[in-house]
Write a protein that holds these residues in place. Structure first.
Motif, PDB file in Angstrom:
ATOM      1  N   ASP A 168       0.736  -1.377  -0.137  1.00  0.00           N
ATOM      2  CA  ASP A 168       0.321  -0.410   0.165  1.00  0.00           C
ATOM      3  C   ASP A 168       1.281   0.966  -0.016  1.00  0.00           C
ATOM      4  O   ASP A 168       1.791   1.670   0.737  1.00  0.00           O
ATOM      5  N   ARG A 169       0.583   1.795  -1.031  1.00  0.00           N
ATOM      6  CA  ARG A 169       1.106   3.963  -1.199  1.00  0.00           C
ATOM      7  C   ARG A 169      -0.077   4.774  -0.643  1.00  0.00           C
ATOM      8  O   ARG A 169      -0.727   4.898  -1.489  1.00  0.00           O
ATOM      9  N   ASP A 170      -0.205   5.434   0.515  1.00  0.00           N
ATOM     10  CA  ASP A 170      -1.069   6.278   0.367  1.00  0.00           C
ATOM     11  C   ASP A 170      -2.382   5.729  -0.075  1.00  0.00           C
ATOM     12  O   ASP A 170      -3.537   6.410  -1.028  1.00  0.00           O
ATOM     13  N   GLY A 171      -2.237   4.671   0.088  1.00  0.00           N
ATOM     14  CA  GLY A 171      -4.234   4.153   0.062  1.00  0.00           C
ATOM     15  C   GLY A 171      -4.539   3.985  -1.463  1.00  0.00           C
ATOM     16  O   GLY A 171      -5.402   3.240  -2.095  1.00  0.00           O
ATOM     17  N   GLN A 172      -2.905   3.481  -2.041  1.00  0.00           N
ATOM     18  CA  GLN A 172      -3.226   3.093  -3.582  1.00  0.00           C
ATOM     19  C   GLN A 172      -2.422   1.637  -4.170  1.00  0.00           C
ATOM     20  O   GLN A 172      -1.752   1.482  -2.888  1.00  0.00           O
ATOM     21  N   LEU A 173      -2.404   1.038  -4.322  1.00  0.00           N
ATOM     22  CA  LEU A 173      -2.039  -0.104  -4.518  1.00  0.00           C
ATOM     23  C   LEU A 173      -0.669  -0.161  -4.859  1.00  0.00           C
ATOM     24  O   LEU A 173      -0.668   0.337  -6.856  1.00  0.00           O
ATOM     25  N   TYR A 174       0.557  -1.064  -4.681  1.00  0.00           N
ATOM     26  CA  TYR A 174       1.617  -1.046  -5.648  1.00  0.00           C
ATOM     27  C   TYR A 174       2.638  -2.365  -5.899  1.00  0.00           C
ATOM     28  O   TYR A 174       2.153  -3.238  -4.971  1.00  0.00           O
ATOM     29  N   LEU A 175       2.007  -2.806  -6.918  1.00  0.00           N
ATOM     30  CA  LEU A 175       3.522  -3.341  -7.164  1.00  0.00           C
ATOM     31  C   LEU A 175       4.787  -3.732  -7.543  1.00  0.00           C
ATOM     32  O   LEU A 175       5.146  -3.343  -8.624  1.00  0.00           O
ATOM     33  N   GLY A 176       5.514  -3.476  -6.948  1.00  0.00           N
ATOM     34  CA  GLY A 176       7.249  -2.973  -6.557  1.00  0.00           C
ATOM     35  C   GLY A 176       6.530  -1.461  -6.198  1.00  0.00           C
ATOM     36  O   GLY A 176       5.935  -0.591  -5.831  1.00  0.00           O
ATOM     37  N   ASP A 177       7.459  -0.758  -7.930  1.00  0.00           N
ATOM     38  CA  ASP A 177       7.129   0.547  -8.047  1.00  0.00           C
ATOM     39  C   ASP A 177       5.806   0.517  -9.313  1.00  0.00           C
ATOM     40  O   ASP A 177       5.723   1.962  -9.827  1.00  0.00           O
ATOM     41  N   LEU A 178       5.170  -0.935  -9.760  1.00  0.00           N
ATOM     42  CA  LEU A 178       3.797  -0.793 -10.667  1.00  0.00           C
ATOM     43  C   LEU A 178       2.969   0.115  -9.970  1.00  0.00           C
ATOM     44  O   LEU A 178       1.675  -0.821  -9.303  1.00  0.00           O
ATOM     45  N   PRO A 179       2.249   1.154 -10.271  1.00  0.00           N
ATOM     46  CA  PRO A 179       0.776   1.268  -9.990  1.00  0.00           C
ATOM     47  C   PRO A 179      -0.368   0.578 -10.562  1.00  0.00           C
ATOM     48  O   PRO A 179      -0.229   0.145 -11.806  1.00  0.00           O
ATOM     49  N   LEU A 180      -1.364  -0.234  -9.189  1.00  0.00           N
ATOM     50  CA  LEU A 180      -2.059  -1.096 -10.004  1.00  0.00           C
ATOM     51  C   LEU A 180      -4.145   0.058 -10.802  1.00  0.00           C
ATOM     52  O   LEU A 180      -4.351  -0.373 -10.877  1.00  0.00           O
ATOM     53  N   SER A 181      -3.063   1.070 -10.082  1.00  0.00           N
ATOM     54  CA  SER A 181      -4.679   2.071 -10.143  1.00  0.00           C
ATOM     55  C   SER A 181      -5.243   1.477  -9.514  1.00  0.00           C
ATOM     56  O   SER A 181      -7.697   1.720 -10.063  1.00  0.00           O
ATOM     57  N   ILE A 182      -5.250   0.791  -8.198  1.00  0.00           N
ATOM     58  CA  ILE A 182      -6.392  -0.012  -7.296  1.00  0.00           C
ATOM     59  C   ILE A 182      -6.356   1.162  -5.980  1.00  0.00           C
ATOM     60  O   ILE A 182      -5.599   0.921  -5.466  1.00  0.00           O
ATOM     61  N   ALA A 183      -7.447   1.667  -5.470  1.00  0.00           N
ATOM     62  CA  ALA A 183      -7.212   1.545  -4.251  1.00  0.00           C
ATOM     63  C   ALA A 183      -7.122   0.222  -3.542  1.00  0.00           C
ATOM     64  O   ALA A 183      -8.151  -0.445  -3.502  1.00  0.00           O
ATOM     65  N   THR A 184      -6.766   0.726  -2.213  1.00  0.00           N
ATOM     66  CA  THR A 184      -6.264  -0.910  -1.176  1.00  0.00           C
ATOM     67  C   THR A 184      -8.005  -1.354  -0.206  1.00  0.00           C
ATOM     68  O   THR A 184      -7.591  -2.373  -0.430  1.00  0.00           O
ATOM     69  N   SER A 185      -8.599   0.418  -0.375  1.00  0.00           N
ATOM     70  CA  SER A 185      -9.597  -0.608  -0.241  1.00  0.00           C
ATOM     71  C   SER A 185     -10.756  -1.357  -0.619  1.00  0.00           C
ATOM     72  O   SER A 185     -11.830  -2.318  -0.122  1.00  0.00           O
TER      73      SER A 185
END
Length: 327
Positions: A36-53
């Motif tokens: 999780d990074r500031d409420g967003q999901l990442y795979l390593g440094d790749l943003p998944l454009s998905i809210a963690t929630s």
């Protein structure tokens, strides 16, 4: 096993969930660590454009179901969480995920079902895990990737899992892993091309290997509308007719066993879904969403009903896939 009635409505068989405490994935695999990074999901440094929630919180899942007119939703692990490597860590992870999933669906009031995961590098462990899942309330089956140890569904690890799934009457969901290749490094081609190719390869291997013929009671679903498979089925049929090597392990032309598989409606195109329904039959097409990914069908029930086989047929097909009475 499922003994409780489902909440009425369209059943979404393809949606993802992973609890926050299991974001640290087992082994190394092809993907970096999930976080999780500031409420967003990442795979390593790749943003998944998905809210963690959206991935981890049941309240967010149920809010989306109400918005999307989905009666019941079948939850499975995201594809980067498949345990591909042997060892105690993978076994522990599988057990932790399956127990957490069982708890979530038990509290869902008939709105949530689950597909567990299994260890793909240890046949004995996989059997034990599947036997436990078959006795767990609210668990309909398992989700698996289309490849393990460099082999598709006709390879020893996957073939074993499919045999056990049929024996235990567990549904199987095959989800691509978005495996990296150099020529797909740009433009998100690992997903836009890679996912459909992975799915089509798995469909072809299941059919042409004769495994589907040897497991007639296997209930198996390929997501994203089977990827490229519907568009390639005519080519496979022609190859089976013309070449002895193509038909060496199977007794029927591919078009026949293809119509015994299940496919979801996440095709992103009404004409593609119409083709799938024509080839697979209306009793083999089930509603899917791919929630909560950016490549999900945002309005799964409406799209599936309007462009697929219709609401009643979608519900019947889902019940059949899940091993539940259709009457």
């Amino acid at each position: 096993m499922i003994t409780r009635p489902l909440r009425p409505g369209v059943v979404d068989v393809h949606a993802h969930w992973l609890p926050r405490e299991l974001f640290e994935l087992p082994g190394t695999g092809p993907h970096a660590a999930l976080h999780d990074r500031d409420g967003q999901l990442y795979l390593g440094d790749l943003p998944l454009s998905i809210a963690t929630s959206a991935m981890s919180d049941v309240d967010a899942i149920e809010d989306d179901m109400r918005r999307a007119d989905v009666g019941a939703r079948v939850l499975s692990a995201p594809p980067f969480a498949f345990p591909l490597e042997p060892g105690t860590a993978a076994d522990t992870y599988v057990g932790d995920f399956n127990r957490a999933l069982a708890g979530v669906v038990a509290d869902g009031g008939g709105a949530l079902l689950g597909l567990g995961i299994v260890t793909l590098a240890d046949a004995g462990a996989a059997t034990s895990q599947m036997e436990e899942l078959a006795q767990t309330e609210g668990i309909a089956g398992i989700a698996i990737p289309p490849v393990a140890n460099g082999r598709s569904l006709d390879g020893p690890p996957m073939h074993h899992v499919l045999r056990e799934a049929e024996r235990l009457e567990l549904a199987v969901l095959v989800h691509p892993m978005q495996l990296p290749r150099p020529e797909w490094a740009s433009y998100y081609l690992t997903n836009l091309i890679g996912n459909p190719v992975e799915s089509a390869t798995a469909v072809a291997s299941l059919i042409l290997s004769g495994i589907k013929d040897s497991l007639p009671r296997l209930r198996i679903c390929f997501v994203h509308g089977g990827g490229c498979a519907p568009g390639l089925l005519g080519r496979w049929n022609h190859g089976w007719t013309m070449r002895a090597d193509v038909r060496s392990a199977s007794s029927r032309p591919p078009r026949e066993p293809f119509a015994e598989l299940f496919f979801d409606t996440v095709t992103h195109d009404s004409r593609q879904l119409e083709l799938l329904c024509a080839l697979a039959g209306s009793d083999r097409v089930v509603c899917g969403s791919d929630y909560p990914f950016d490549m999900a069908e945002a309005d799964p029930s409406r799209f599936a009903v309007e462009h697929g086989p219709g609401r009643a047929a979608l519900i019947r097909a889902a019940m059949s896939y899940l091993g539940l009475p259709t009457g």
